[in-house]
Motif scaffolding. Structure first.
Motif, PDB file in Angstrom:
ATOM      1  N   ALA A 179       0.720   4.114  -2.851  1.00  0.00           N
ATOM      2  CA  ALA A 179       0.399   5.504  -2.491  1.00  0.00           C
ATOM      3  C   ALA A 179       1.493   6.452  -2.979  1.00  0.00           C
ATOM      4  N   LEU A 180       2.756   6.052  -2.821  1.00  0.00           N
ATOM      5  CA  LEU A 180       3.863   6.896  -3.307  1.00  0.00           C
ATOM      6  C   LEU A 180       3.834   7.030  -4.827  1.00  0.00           C
ATOM      7  N   ALA A 181       3.531   5.949  -5.524  1.00  0.00           N
ATOM      8  CA  ALA A 181       3.463   5.994  -6.986  1.00  0.00           C
ATOM      9  C   ALA A 181       2.320   6.897  -7.438  1.00  0.00           C
ATOM     10  N   LEU A 182       1.156   6.765  -6.768  1.00  0.00           N
ATOM     11  CA  LEU A 182       0.015   7.614  -7.126  1.00  0.00           C
ATOM     12  C   LEU A 182       0.323   9.078  -6.844  1.00  0.00           C
ATOM     13  N   GLY A 183       0.958   9.344  -5.698  1.00  0.00           N
ATOM     14  CA  GLY A 183       1.338  10.730  -5.375  1.00  0.00           C
ATOM     15  C   GLY A 183       2.318  11.298  -6.387  1.00  0.00           C
ATOM     16  N   ALA A 193       0.826  -1.212   0.000  1.00  0.00           N
ATOM     17  CA  ALA A 193       0.000   0.000   0.000  1.00  0.00           C
ATOM     18  C   ALA A 193       0.861   1.263   0.000  1.00  0.00           C
ATOM     19  N   LEU A 194       1.968   1.250   0.733  1.00  0.00           N
ATOM     20  CA  LEU A 194       2.843   2.422   0.771  1.00  0.00           C
ATOM     21  C   LEU A 194       3.446   2.700  -0.593  1.00  0.00           C
TER      22      LEU A 194
END
Length: 135
Positions: free
Chosen positions: A18-22, A14-15
């Protein structure tokens, strides 16, 4: 093309997702901002017009000046540069060192134009001209 192989690089954590999406959102926002802040580059083209007396080498620079809300304007030579007054009164100075690169500077001054009085004298509505070219 970047999004197709992205799941295999990001993984299932999940981390990481989330970093890739950000990162994707930040890159999209930066690209959108850069396209608004970066001035348009003047596109240079030239052509040769043959006449009976002279051959004219015509150079055209598209998008060299900001769009004017009102058509028309004026051009004057000042030394090795030129002054352009747009139809809505904005002032620009331009020059070129080589034929394929134009340097344009927008001056912080504006010529006051009394459009209403001019339109009465010309018999044409000022508001119609102004709004027709801003859409």
């Amino acid at each position: 093309m970047v999004l197709v192989p992205a799941p295999s690089f990001v993984g299932t954590a999940a981390l990481h997702q989330a970093l890739a999406l950000g990162g994707l959102v930040a890159a999209t926002a930066a690209g959108s901002l850069a396209s608004r802040v970066t001035p348009e580059t003047a596109l240079h083209s030239n052509s040769l017009i043959k006449t009976e007396l002279y051959n004219l080498d015509v150079h055209t620079y598209a998008n060299a000046f900001p769009k004017s809300a009102v058509p028309g304007g004026a051009l004057a030579r000042i030394g090795d540069r030129y002054l352009v007054v747009s139809g809505d009164g904005h002032l620009h100075v331009f020059s070129w060192e080589v034929l394929d690169h134009v340097t344009v500077s927008t001056l912080p001054y504006r010529v006051p134009i009394n459009g209403e009085a001019f339109s009465v004298a010309a018999g044409r509505p000022w508001a119609h001209h102004f709004h027709a070219n801003t859409t």
